[in-house]
Design an enzyme around this catalytic site. Structure first.
Site, PDB file in Angstrom:
ATOM      1  N   ARG A 169       0.848  -1.205   0.000  1.00 22.95           N
ATOM      2  CA  ARG A 169       0.000   0.000   0.000  1.00 22.95           C
ATOM      3  C   ARG A 169       0.875   1.243   0.000  1.00 22.95           C
ATOM      4  O   ARG A 169       0.612   2.198  -0.722  1.00 22.95           O
ATOM      5  CB  ARG A 169      -0.915  -0.003   1.215  1.00 22.95           C
ATOM      6  CG  ARG A 169      -2.257  -0.662   1.024  1.00 22.95           C
ATOM      7  CD  ARG A 169      -2.165  -2.077   0.500  1.00 22.95           C
ATOM      8  NE  ARG A 169      -3.464  -2.720   0.407  1.00 22.95           N
ATOM      9  CZ  ARG A 169      -3.965  -3.511   1.360  1.00 22.95           C
ATOM     10  NH1 ARG A 169      -3.269  -3.776   2.456  1.00 22.95           N
ATOM     11  NH2 ARG A 169      -5.147  -4.043   1.210  1.00 22.95           N
ATOM     12  N   ASP A 198      -0.241  -6.172  -3.584  1.00 27.97           N
ATOM     13  CA  ASP A 198      -1.648  -5.886  -3.310  1.00 27.97           C
ATOM     14  C   ASP A 198      -2.170  -5.044  -4.470  1.00 27.97           C
ATOM     15  O   ASP A 198      -1.449  -4.820  -5.447  1.00 27.97           O
ATOM     16  CB  ASP A 198      -1.805  -5.169  -1.956  1.00 27.97           C
ATOM     17  CG  ASP A 198      -3.081  -5.608  -1.256  1.00 27.97           C
ATOM     18  OD1 ASP A 198      -4.160  -5.372  -1.824  1.00 27.97           O
ATOM     19  OD2 ASP A 198      -3.003  -6.190  -0.158  1.00 27.97           O
ATOM     20  N   HIS A 250      -7.077  -9.079  -4.328  1.00 25.98           N
ATOM     21  CA  HIS A 250      -6.045  -8.062  -4.093  1.00 25.98           C
ATOM     22  C   HIS A 250      -5.034  -8.063  -5.235  1.00 25.98           C
ATOM     23  O   HIS A 250      -3.825  -7.907  -5.012  1.00 25.98           O
ATOM     24  CB  HIS A 250      -5.337  -8.305  -2.748  1.00 25.98           C
ATOM     25  CG  HIS A 250      -6.204  -7.999  -1.557  1.00 25.98           C
ATOM     26  ND1 HIS A 250      -6.317  -6.740  -1.030  1.00 25.98           N
ATOM     27  CD2 HIS A 250      -7.010  -8.788  -0.820  1.00 25.98           C
ATOM     28  CE1 HIS A 250      -7.159  -6.774   0.005  1.00 25.98           C
ATOM     29  NE2 HIS A 250      -7.601  -8.005   0.151  1.00 25.98           N
ATOM     30  N   ASP A 314      -7.258 -13.677   1.018  1.00 27.80           N
ATOM     31  CA  ASP A 314      -8.316 -12.979   1.756  1.00 27.80           C
ATOM     32  C   ASP A 314      -9.191 -12.130   0.845  1.00 27.80           C
ATOM     33  O   ASP A 314      -8.784 -11.738  -0.247  1.00 27.80           O
ATOM     34  CB  ASP A 314      -7.684 -12.077   2.831  1.00 27.80           C
ATOM     35  CG  ASP A 314      -6.692 -11.089   2.219  1.00 27.80           C
ATOM     36  OD1 ASP A 314      -5.922 -11.496   1.316  1.00 27.80           O
ATOM     37  OD2 ASP A 314      -6.680  -9.918   2.624  1.00 27.80           O
ATOM     38  N   GLU A 315     -10.382 -11.843   1.349  1.00 26.41           N
ATOM     39  CA  GLU A 315     -11.258 -10.801   0.813  1.00 26.41           C
ATOM     40  C   GLU A 315     -11.475 -10.908  -0.689  1.00 26.41           C
ATOM     41  O   GLU A 315     -11.489  -9.906  -1.388  1.00 26.41           O
ATOM     42  CB  GLU A 315     -10.690  -9.410   1.155  1.00 26.41           C
ATOM     43  CG  GLU A 315     -10.641  -9.160   2.647  1.00 26.41           C
ATOM     44  CD  GLU A 315     -10.148  -7.763   2.992  1.00 26.41           C
ATOM     45  OE1 GLU A 315     -10.773  -7.113   3.818  1.00 26.41           O
ATOM     46  OE2 GLU A 315      -9.106  -7.336   2.437  1.00 26.41           O
ATOM     47  N   TRP A 381      -7.573 -13.989  11.039  1.00 28.01           N
ATOM     48  CA  TRP A 381      -7.644 -12.524  11.147  1.00 28.01           C
ATOM     49  C   TRP A 381      -9.046 -12.009  11.377  1.00 28.01           C
ATOM     50  O   TRP A 381      -9.231 -10.896  11.847  1.00 28.01           O
ATOM     51  CB  TRP A 381      -7.046 -11.860   9.900  1.00 28.01           C
ATOM     52  CG  TRP A 381      -7.877 -11.933   8.656  1.00 28.01           C
ATOM     53  CD1 TRP A 381      -7.988 -12.992   7.798  1.00 28.01           C
ATOM     54  CD2 TRP A 381      -8.715 -10.909   8.107  1.00 28.01           C
ATOM     55  NE1 TRP A 381      -8.833 -12.692   6.757  1.00 28.01           N
ATOM     56  CE2 TRP A 381      -9.298 -11.414   6.909  1.00 28.01           C
ATOM     57  CE3 TRP A 381      -9.032  -9.602   8.488  1.00 28.01           C
ATOM     58  CZ2 TRP A 381     -10.178 -10.677   6.114  1.00 28.01           C
ATOM     59  CZ3 TRP A 381      -9.914  -8.861   7.692  1.00 28.01           C
ATOM     60  CH2 TRP A 381     -10.471  -9.402   6.519  1.00 28.01           C
ATOM     61  N   TRP A 448      -0.792  -2.939   8.452  1.00 31.59           N
ATOM     62  CA  TRP A 448      -1.323  -2.592   7.125  1.00 31.59           C
ATOM     63  C   TRP A 448      -0.978  -1.146   6.843  1.00 31.59           C
ATOM     64  O   TRP A 448      -1.028  -0.305   7.745  1.00 31.59           O
ATOM     65  CB  TRP A 448      -2.831  -2.840   7.082  1.00 31.59           C
ATOM     66  CG  TRP A 448      -3.156  -4.280   7.272  1.00 31.59           C
ATOM     67  CD1 TRP A 448      -3.697  -4.858   8.384  1.00 31.59           C
ATOM     68  CD2 TRP A 448      -2.917  -5.352   6.354  1.00 31.59           C
ATOM     69  NE1 TRP A 448      -3.818  -6.210   8.209  1.00 31.59           N
ATOM     70  CE2 TRP A 448      -3.348  -6.547   6.971  1.00 31.59           C
ATOM     71  CE3 TRP A 448      -2.381  -5.423   5.062  1.00 31.59           C
ATOM     72  CZ2 TRP A 448      -3.260  -7.795   6.349  1.00 31.59           C
ATOM     73  CZ3 TRP A 448      -2.297  -6.664   4.443  1.00 31.59           C
ATOM     74  CH2 TRP A 448      -2.727  -7.829   5.077  1.00 31.59           C
ATOM     75  N   GLU A 450      -2.078   1.283   4.506  1.00 34.36           N
ATOM     76  CA  GLU A 450      -2.860   2.258   3.728  1.00 34.36           C
ATOM     77  C   GLU A 450      -2.547   3.684   4.162  1.00 34.36           C
ATOM     78  O   GLU A 450      -2.517   4.599   3.340  1.00 34.36           O
ATOM     79  CB  GLU A 450      -4.362   2.003   3.917  1.00 34.36           C
ATOM     80  CG  GLU A 450      -4.912   0.817   3.135  1.00 34.36           C
ATOM     81  CD  GLU A 450      -4.829  -0.492   3.906  1.00 34.36           C
ATOM     82  OE1 GLU A 450      -4.091  -0.557   4.915  1.00 34.36           O
ATOM     83  OE2 GLU A 450      -5.510  -1.448   3.486  1.00 34.36           O
TER      84      GLU A 450
HETATM   85  C1  ACM Z   1      -6.793  -8.902   5.858  1.00 34.40           C
HETATM   86  O1  ACM Z   1      -6.790  -8.052   6.760  1.00 34.40           O
HETATM   87  N1  ACM Z   1      -7.493  -8.702   4.756  1.00 34.40           N
HETATM   88  C2  ACM Z   1      -6.062 -10.142   5.981  1.00 34.40           C
END
Ligand code: ACM
Length: 679
Positions: A169, A198, A250, A314-315, A381, A448, A450
């Site tokens: 990020r 990402d 991602h 993830d996500e 997580w 993270w 961001e």
């Molecule tokens: C995550 O926080 N998406 C692993």
């Protein structure tokens, strides 16, 4: 029998507490510490010998130890390097050089007496953990710096004590990574999880697929030589490096370089500038995706010699999968009913690729589906009971046969107070068999990125991660928050000697805020303000782009604002006991805030300062009125109305921060209403 056990337990507990209440500022707290009636005086003759000698990890750690020690104490050491005659005042002995793995023995014994110090360990990594403990024993007795006399027998509770840094990020240059590795080693952490791709960028040079770093990194990536250098640097500190290449979601960056791997035909893939969860997803139904991943991972895996390899996972909401006729057809043909089934199909293929490369596949807990082999490692997580009927994913993973690592509860980017993370125990009260327990490897704090840049990342990681490191290393009973906070203050200060910028960069940012005017008014404000929590800064992920400024007031402020706890405590003390000492403590804060807006107003305005005006003004006016009420022991209803109006304003977010002394101010106002209100 039961009574006997209780007595034993409470004795054990009491002795742990006794030791904790001593003056030692050790962190993570060792398994066993006994304080001795002794101290070792540090003078120029201090020396270290190592057996076996050599140029390995212990030699490197010992040289660093001597530099940090002389830096802290001012000692002009006669011997700046380990001595070879085995006659050092500090004698380090270990049995074997570790090849880093989850099997590694990191235990050590340390004895500090009046005339000598010994560190004994099974492995070199255990010995360097002992050296870090010894550095934390340096005290000033008023005349000399000394090592406090102790006997320590120490071993970690969990084998996986990690920090994840997201370099995707916001790119984090090698220097940032290395100084954080040094800090991790100082806290006995042993896993660096490197989030390397990402939506916002791909961060590793690839010779096989060069468009990845050429077209999907904005020129901000690690060369392969840099990766090898960092991995070797970490290894020297006894830290394993786990790379993460997040797929199939991602994936905007990967698909910017290689759009033919995407799930949506004709989609204009580009590097993402905002934050959030985005749609671009690798296409799991075409052979070229697996050819790409196999060649890519074959190239990447030798750079990262550790057994574990993280594929994210993830996500992935699978929107582009839903929208693709070809993917829907493929799912029908292969009897894959849901996107989860399709992702499991993808994961199983990926796991085979990684197994052939000698790797154990790790992924975020979305990969734990019914058909996923238990040879994968589950990184927990998400919150409790979110799709995990048996409890949180960590426990259910361990019960279902997976090795597992916890990050839920250790999301330091949520900007929550240190005790919140500190009190999260990976196991808690859950009853597990020995086998299930052995699958819970430990945990990782997650940074993270961001909203962090190289300027601010240290202040978002430290010092809270030191408390998390204690949770992973120390015994579960070590959980006294006040005692942890007392020790953390010292540990935080000592991190500066490793180049960690979490303290000093506040002033760097405020100098920029003020265009190099007097920073004192903003420093005062920064000590009572905290960045907005739980992702309420950058709502919807679209207030900031990756290239927006992170040099603002919120970036100067930190979690656990410096004056918040002492002020809130001072108010509590005063409202329980109206002694003049207690009153003067509260008044000292109120009066410094009351006068602060005068200083603020003297600054030549600029667009960075303007959003802080209402904060500065209302803090001063409210503090002045409360101060007057305390001094005169009288509060008029007119002033009460003004205080309430001021508090209403202070309760609003300003410039992405919140005021952290509201509890104290509100309690003080309530106290004044019940004791001093007139007419
Ligand atoms: C995550 O926080 N998406 C692993």
């Amino acid at each position: 029998m039961l009574i006997l056990i209780l007595i034993c337990f409470s004795n054990h507990h009491a002795s742990a507490q006794n030791v904790l209440s001593e003056s030692l500022d050790l962190m993570p707290w060792p398994k066993n510490v006994e304080k001795k009636n002794a101290e070792f005086i540090i003078d120029n003759s201090l020396s270290i010998s190592i057996s076996p000698s050599g140029q390995g990890r212990v030699h490197h750690a010992a040289v660093n130890f001597l530099r940090r020690l002389s830096g802290r104490t001012g000692a002009f050491l006669n011997e700046g390097f380990p001595v070879t005659d085995q006659q050092g005042a500090i004698q380090i002995t270990f049995e074997k050089v570790s090849n880093l793995s989850i099997e590694n023995d990191e235990s050590y014994s340390l004895d500090v007496g009046n005339s000598g110090i010994t560190i004994t360990a099974k492995t070199d990594v255990g010995a360097i953990r002992g050296l870090e403990t010894l550095l934390q024993l340096i005290q000033n007795d008023g005349t000399n710096y000394v090592f406090a006399g102790v006997t320590v027998n120490d071993t970690p509770r969990f084998v996986w004590r990690g920090l994840m840094i997201d370099a995707a990020r916001h790119f984090q240059p090698v220097g940032v990574i290395k100084r954080n590795l040094d800090a991790m080693a100082a806290l006995k952490m042993n896993v660096f999880h490197w989030h390397l791709t990402d939506d916002q960028g791909w961060r590793v040079e690839s010779k096989v697929y060069p468009k990845l770093h050429e077209e999907a990194s904005d020129g901000l990536y690690y060369t392969q030589e840099q990766i090898k250098d960092v991995v070797a640097y970490a290894d020297n500190l006894g830290i394993r490096v786990i790379p993460e290449f997040d797929v199939p979601g991602h994936a905007s960056a990967i698909l910017t370089a290689y759009p033919e791997l995407g799930s949506k035909d004709g989609y204009d893939y580009s590097i993402e500038r905002f934050s959030g969860v985005f749609d671009p997803t690798l296409n799991p139904t075409i052979d070229i995706t697996y050819e790409f991943l196999e060649r890519l991972f074959t190239e990447m895996s030798p750079l990262f010699p550790d057994d574990y390899f993280h594929i994210g996972g993830d996500e992935n909401e699978g929107k582009h999968w839903d929208e693709s006729k070809a993917i829907q057809k493929f799912m029908k043909q292969h009897n894959l009913k849901t996107n989860h089934d399709l992702q499991t199909y993808f994961n199983i293929k990926l796991e085979k690729i990684l197994n052939n490369l000698g790797k154990k596949m790790m992924g975020w807990d979305e990969i734990m589906t019914a058909n996923m082999p238990t040879t994968t490692v589950i990184h927990s997580w998400r919150g409790q009971n979110e799709g995990f009927p048996e409890g949180n994913s960590l426990i259910s993973a361990a019960k279902r046969g997976y090795q597992t690592v916890l990050s839920n509860g250790y999301y330091i980017d949520r900007m929550e107070p240190v005790e919140k993370h500190y009190l999260v125990d990976p196991i808690g009260d859950v009853k597990l068999t020995d086998l299930e327990r052995s699958r819970i490897l430990g945990g990782e704090a997650t940074m993270w990125a961001e909203l962090v840049t190289p300027l601010t990342i240290d202040s978002r990681i430290w010092p809270r991660t030191a408390a998390i490191a204690e949770r992973f290393w120390s015994q579960a009973e070590v959980k006294d928050v006040d005692n942890m906070k007392k020790r953390l203050k010292q540990v935080s200060f000592n991190l500066e000697e490793l180049g960690i910028t979490h303290i000093k960069n506040r002033d760097v940012i405020i100098r920029n805020m003020t265009d190099n005017q007097d920073i004192s008014a903003l420093v005062t404000l920064s000590k009572i303000c905290e960045p907005l929590k739980i992702y309420s800064r950058n709502k919807g992920g679209i207030e900031y782009k990756t290239y927006s400024p992170f040099t603002l007031f919120a970036d100067a402020c930190v979690v656990d604002a410096e004056d918040a706890l002492p002020f809130n405590r001072a108010v509590h003390q005063f409202t329980s006991d109206r002694s003049s000492v207690n009153a003067s403590q509260v008044l000292a804060y109120l009066n410094s805030w009351a006068g602060n807006h005068e200083a603020f107003k003297k600054l030549t305005k600029n667009p960075k300062l303007t959003p802080l005006e209402p904060l500065s003004e209302n803090l001063s006016s409210t503090a002045l009125l409360l101060s007057k009420a305390l001094e005169s022991k009288s509060l008029t209803s007119e002033n009460l109305t003004k205080i309430k109006e001021g508090m209403l304003i202070l309760e609003q977010p300003f410039a992405d921060v919140e005021v952290a002394v509201l509890d104290g101010l509100n309690n003080l106002m309530a106290f004044c209403v019940s004791h001093y209100l007139v007419n």
